[in-house]
Write a protein that holds these residues in place. Structure first.
Motif, PDB file in Angstrom:
ATOM      1  N   ARG A 164      -6.848  -2.020  -6.170  1.00  0.00           N
ATOM      2  CA  ARG A 164      -5.756  -2.879  -5.683  1.00  0.00           C
ATOM      3  C   ARG A 164      -4.661  -2.039  -5.056  1.00  0.00           C
ATOM      4  O   ARG A 164      -4.560  -0.820  -5.277  1.00  0.00           O
ATOM      5  CB  ARG A 164      -5.178  -3.710  -6.827  1.00  0.00           C
ATOM      6  N   CYS A 165      -3.825  -2.691  -4.248  1.00  0.00           N
ATOM      7  CA  CYS A 165      -2.651  -2.028  -3.685  1.00  0.00           C
ATOM      8  C   CYS A 165      -1.729  -1.591  -4.815  1.00  0.00           C
ATOM      9  O   CYS A 165      -1.628  -2.269  -5.843  1.00  0.00           O
ATOM     10  CB  CYS A 165      -1.871  -2.979  -2.767  1.00  0.00           C
TER      11      CYS A 165
ATOM     12  N   GLU B 176      -9.761  -3.887   4.140  1.00  0.00           N
ATOM     13  CA  GLU B 176     -10.450  -2.640   4.480  1.00  0.00           C
ATOM     14  C   GLU B 176     -11.048  -1.984   3.243  1.00  0.00           C
ATOM     15  O   GLU B 176     -12.173  -1.471   3.271  1.00  0.00           O
ATOM     16  CB  GLU B 176      -9.494  -1.657   5.161  1.00  0.00           C
ATOM     17  N   VAL B 177     -10.312  -2.020   2.131  1.00  0.00           N
ATOM     18  CA  VAL B 177     -10.804  -1.428   0.884  1.00  0.00           C
ATOM     19  C   VAL B 177     -11.976  -2.248   0.342  1.00  0.00           C
ATOM     20  O   VAL B 177     -12.979  -1.690  -0.130  1.00  0.00           O
ATOM     21  CB  VAL B 177      -9.663  -1.335  -0.146  1.00  0.00           C
TER      22      VAL B 177
ATOM     23  N   GLY C 197      -5.119 -10.157   5.841  1.00  0.00           N
ATOM     24  CA  GLY C 197      -5.709  -8.837   5.617  1.00  0.00           C
ATOM     25  C   GLY C 197      -5.796  -8.436   4.164  1.00  0.00           C
ATOM     26  O   GLY C 197      -6.070  -7.271   3.859  1.00  0.00           O
ATOM     27  N   PHE C 198      -5.610  -9.415   3.235  1.00  0.00           N
ATOM     28  CA  PHE C 198      -5.637  -9.099   1.810  1.00  0.00           C
ATOM     29  C   PHE C 198      -6.458 -10.148   1.050  1.00  0.00           C
ATOM     30  O   PHE C 198      -6.563 -11.306   1.468  1.00  0.00           O
ATOM     31  CB  PHE C 198      -4.227  -9.069   1.221  1.00  0.00           C
ATOM     32  N   LEU C 199      -7.026  -9.705  -0.097  1.00  0.00           N
ATOM     33  CA  LEU C 199      -7.680 -10.608  -1.041  1.00  0.00           C
ATOM     34  C   LEU C 199      -6.794 -10.735  -2.266  1.00  0.00           C
ATOM     35  O   LEU C 199      -6.180  -9.751  -2.704  1.00  0.00           O
ATOM     36  CB  LEU C 199      -9.041 -10.050  -1.488  1.00  0.00           C
ATOM     37  N   SER C 200      -6.749 -11.922  -2.826  1.00  0.00           N
ATOM     38  CA  SER C 200      -6.038 -12.084  -4.094  1.00  0.00           C
ATOM     39  C   SER C 200      -6.922 -11.543  -5.213  1.00  0.00           C
ATOM     40  O   SER C 200      -8.100 -11.236  -5.025  1.00  0.00           O
ATOM     41  CB  SER C 200      -5.740 -13.562  -4.341  1.00  0.00           C
ATOM     42  N   LYS C 201      -6.343 -11.446  -6.400  1.00  0.00           N
ATOM     43  CA  LYS C 201      -7.103 -10.960  -7.549  1.00  0.00           C
ATOM     44  C   LYS C 201      -8.305 -11.855  -7.835  1.00  0.00           C
ATOM     45  O   LYS C 201      -9.430 -11.375  -8.033  1.00  0.00           O
ATOM     46  CB  LYS C 201      -6.189 -10.885  -8.777  1.00  0.00           C
ATOM     47  N   LEU C 202      -8.097 -13.184  -7.834  1.00  0.00           N
ATOM     48  CA  LEU C 202      -9.196 -14.111  -8.140  1.00  0.00           C
ATOM     49  C   LEU C 202     -10.257 -14.090  -7.044  1.00  0.00           C
ATOM     50  O   LEU C 202     -11.447 -14.257  -7.321  1.00  0.00           O
ATOM     51  CB  LEU C 202      -8.646 -15.526  -8.331  1.00  0.00           C
ATOM     52  N   SER C 203      -9.827 -13.866  -5.791  1.00  0.00           N
ATOM     53  CA  SER C 203     -10.806 -13.764  -4.708  1.00  0.00           C
ATOM     54  C   SER C 203     -11.702 -12.544  -4.916  1.00  0.00           C
ATOM     55  O   SER C 203     -12.909 -12.585  -4.660  1.00  0.00           O
ATOM     56  CB  SER C 203     -10.100 -13.658  -3.355  1.00  0.00           C
ATOM     57  N   LEU C 204     -11.111 -11.445  -5.380  1.00  0.00           N
ATOM     58  CA  LEU C 204     -11.916 -10.257  -5.648  1.00  0.00           C
ATOM     59  C   LEU C 204     -12.902 -10.523  -6.785  1.00  0.00           C
ATOM     60  O   LEU C 204     -14.072 -10.133  -6.698  1.00  0.00           O
ATOM     61  CB  LEU C 204     -11.013  -9.070  -6.012  1.00  0.00           C
TER      62      LEU C 204
ATOM     63  N   ALA D 119      -7.370   5.957   3.291  1.00  0.00           N
ATOM     64  CA  ALA D 119      -6.223   5.109   3.571  1.00  0.00           C
ATOM     65  C   ALA D 119      -6.202   4.546   4.978  1.00  0.00           C
ATOM     66  O   ALA D 119      -6.796   5.071   5.894  1.00  0.00           O
ATOM     67  CB  ALA D 119      -4.948   5.897   3.339  1.00  0.00           C
ATOM     68  N   THR D 120      -5.494   3.465   5.078  1.00  0.00           N
ATOM     69  CA  THR D 120      -5.188   2.901   6.386  1.00  0.00           C
ATOM     70  C   THR D 120      -4.032   3.701   6.976  1.00  0.00           C
ATOM     71  O   THR D 120      -3.306   4.372   6.258  1.00  0.00           O
ATOM     72  CB  THR D 120      -4.789   1.429   6.232  1.00  0.00           C
ATOM     73  N   PRO D 121      -3.835   3.642   8.290  1.00  0.00           N
ATOM     74  CA  PRO D 121      -2.817   4.477   8.924  1.00  0.00           C
ATOM     75  C   PRO D 121      -1.414   4.307   8.359  1.00  0.00           C
ATOM     76  O   PRO D 121      -0.625   5.236   8.427  1.00  0.00           O
ATOM     77  CB  PRO D 121      -2.882   4.032  10.388  1.00  0.00           C
ATOM     78  N   ASP D 122      -1.096   3.127   7.809  1.00  0.00           N
ATOM     79  CA  ASP D 122       0.257   2.918   7.308  1.00  0.00           C
ATOM     80  C   ASP D 122       0.408   3.258   5.832  1.00  0.00           C
ATOM     81  O   ASP D 122       1.434   2.985   5.236  1.00  0.00           O
ATOM     82  CB  ASP D 122       0.684   1.460   7.549  1.00  0.00           C
ATOM     83  N   ASP D 123      -0.616   3.880   5.233  1.00  0.00           N
ATOM     84  CA  ASP D 123      -0.520   4.286   3.845  1.00  0.00           C
ATOM     85  C   ASP D 123       0.428   5.482   3.749  1.00  0.00           C
ATOM     86  O   ASP D 123       0.198   6.510   4.373  1.00  0.00           O
ATOM     87  CB  ASP D 123      -1.908   4.679   3.324  1.00  0.00           C
ATOM     88  N   PRO D 124       1.504   5.370   2.958  1.00  0.00           N
ATOM     89  CA  PRO D 124       2.490   6.466   2.902  1.00  0.00           C
ATOM     90  C   PRO D 124       1.909   7.782   2.402  1.00  0.00           C
ATOM     91  O   PRO D 124       2.450   8.846   2.696  1.00  0.00           O
ATOM     92  CB  PRO D 124       3.551   5.933   1.920  1.00  0.00           C
TER      93      PRO D 124
END
Length: 517
Positions: free
Chosen positions: A22-23, A32-33, A60-67, A113-118
């Motif tokens: 998870r994020c 992407e993950v 661009g995101f999945l919720s916890k239950l979706s995962l 990581a994606t490009p915007d990952d710090p």
């Protein structure tokens, strides 16, 4: 509701997979993950398409239950069944376990990581090298009556300006850089040495030249660092044209403080770190230590080759001078030998050969300078970077970790004192003072823990930076081969020109030149 996954009924494995991927800033999973997770399943494309079709994603995101739903569908597909919500309803009370490996290993999926990952350093070597190019040149004027001070002209391509700096300016700049970027690589300065007398001796000139080169490497590494190059301290040192640069630097640091204070994600660094950060750090540190040792040996060999080229230049020049000495000898030939000897006329020809040997000497000296400038200097640049990484690792262990441990020990002592004071019913004022000190120490420990995670965060980025720089090996080898090709070609041309001239000189004196074998 029937047919929906209830979070309270999911197996522990599902929760562990979710925590691994998870994020770290919220409770969602990046698409992407999740796609990388699907790639690990070895399922057919048709099955992967069906799973993706039945899983909801928003923005661009999945919720916890979706995962959780996706994990169940993956498990069904791995059993050879067609993944569908209808089939999932039959096993909603006992969700099947997908075969994805150990959850702790899945954290690496998030680290791709994606490009915007710090946490990710998204720089190529070429981009780093063109961020700036700083030239450091020696100013010939010497100041002072007794001690001679050296001044440098510092020219930054990026800032398009030349400024003048003394070594003491570099010293203050380096001191403040280490304070501001305690969790980043800061290259070491070359050693300081007081200069006695006029700089005319060879040893003094070599020292000054070596220090000039080292200061240039230091500034280029700092000016190309993606996390410090745009900092105000760097801008002041490279572009401020006033005489009070040290005051300007100190004032700037007082306003800003260290990077932990000004970095917007410093207090959230833990959320971005992989679960096995300590193992990754240990493995990377050992690998980089081995690389550093190997490059030190390469540099030492390259230095010896450059030195041999210079020695060869000296030997060739002296060889030519001895020929010239022979040719300049005006001594008369003894009568006993003069009738048969051609030495009187031959020796005059030898004097002219010193020109060719002087040219050979010049070519050998140029080769030595090329090896020093193009090969040794590049190796030293990379070694300075590797050494700064090792210094950073030591700062992390001896600094943040050590202070954290001391703070915990102090906290433990305070707690024992508090328990003792309470048990002995000491004065209320004394107990309240202890309570206040304990609260202060708890806050200090919390801050140290945050700094520790930020230090690890920066270490992870600096490790990436080292591996970004590693392709410099190609640049170094290319420079080495090029210098050898050029040197041998130029020397070969002079030798080839010398051979027929030598034959002409000797044949004019009645001597036939033939090989001795």
């Amino acid at each position: 509701m029937a047919g929906e996954i209830n979070e309270g009924s999911v197996p522990p494995y599902y929760r562990e997979v979710y925590e691994a991927i998870r994020c770290r800033t919220d409770e969602r999973v990046q698409v992407e993950v999740f796609q990388r997770l699907l790639d690990r399943t070895d399922l057919q494309k048709a099955a992967l398409g069906q799973i993706a079709e039945h899983v909801d994603s928003t923005g661009g995101f999945l919720s916890k239950l979706s995962l959780y739903k996706a994990l169940a569908l993956i498990a069904l597909a791995q059993q050879g069944k067609q993944p569908s919500p209808k089939l999932l309803e039959n096993c909603i009370q006992e969700l099947p376990k997908p075969q994805l490996g150990e959850p702790q290993d899945l954290g690496t999926l998030r680290m791709q990581a994606t490009p915007d990952d710090p946490l990710t350093v998204a720089h190529s070597l070429d981009k780093l090298l063109v961020r700036d190019c700083v030239q450091v040149e020696l100013i010939p004027e010497k100041k002072g009556l007794f001690l001679k001070h050296v001044e440098y002209q510092v020219t930054s391509q990026h800032h398009k300006i030349s400024v003048y700096r003394r070594y003491s300016d570099f010293d203050v700049f380096h001191e403040l850089l280490v304070q501001r970027f305690a969790y980043r690589m800061v290259p070491a300065l070359p050693p300081k040495r007081m200069l006695k007398g006029v700089l005319t001796s060879i040893s003094e000139r070599e020292f000054i030249e070596g220090r000039r080169r080292a200061l240039g490497r230091f500034l280029n590494l700092v000016a190309r660092h993606p996390f410090s190059s745009d900092d105000e301290l760097v801008k002041i040192f490279l572009a401020f044209n006033g005489s009070d640069v040290q005051i300007k630097l100190r004032d700037a640091y007082k306003r800003m403080g260290d990077e932990f204070i000004t970095n917007r994600i410093a207090t959230q660094a833990k959320e971005y770190l992989p679960t096995d950060i300590q193992n990754q750090f240990s493995a990377s540190r050992e690998l980089i230590r081995n690389i550093h040792n190997s490059f030190q040996k390469l540099r030492d060999r390259a230095e010896k080759m450059a030195e041999r080229s210079k020695e060869n230049a000296t030997d060739l020049l002296m060889f030519g001078r001895e020929l010239s000495t022979l040719g300049s000898d005006a001594s008369s030939i003894p009568p006993l030998a003069s009738s048969q000897s051609t030495w009187a006329t031959l020796r005059k020809s030898l004097k002219g050969l010193s020109v060719e040997f002087a040219l050979l000497s010049d070519k050998a000296a140029q080769q030595g300078r090329r090896e020093e400038d193009d090969v040794v200097e590049k190796l030293n640049f990379f070694l300075d970077l590797l050494q700064s990484y090792r210094d950073l690792c030591e700062r992390h262990e001896k600094g943040v970790l050590h202070e954290h441990q001391r703070a915990l020990q102090k906290y433990s002592v305070m707690k024992r004192q508090m328990m003792s004071a309470t048990a002995q019913s000491k004065e209320q004022v004394s107990v309240e003072q202890l309570e206040s000190r304990i609260v202060q120490q708890e806050n200090a420990i919390q801050t140290m823990e945050l700094r520790n995670y930020f230090s690890l965060f920066c270490l992870h980025q600096e490790t990436q930076l080292i591996f970004t720089y590693l392709p410099m090996t190609y640049h170094i080898l290319g420079a080495f081969v090029k210098s050898q090709v050029q040197g041998h070609t130029e020397m070969g041309e002079v030798w080839n020109d010398l051979q027929p001239k030598l034959g002409f000189l000797f044949s004019n004196n009645g001597i036939k030149i033939e090989p001795p074998y």
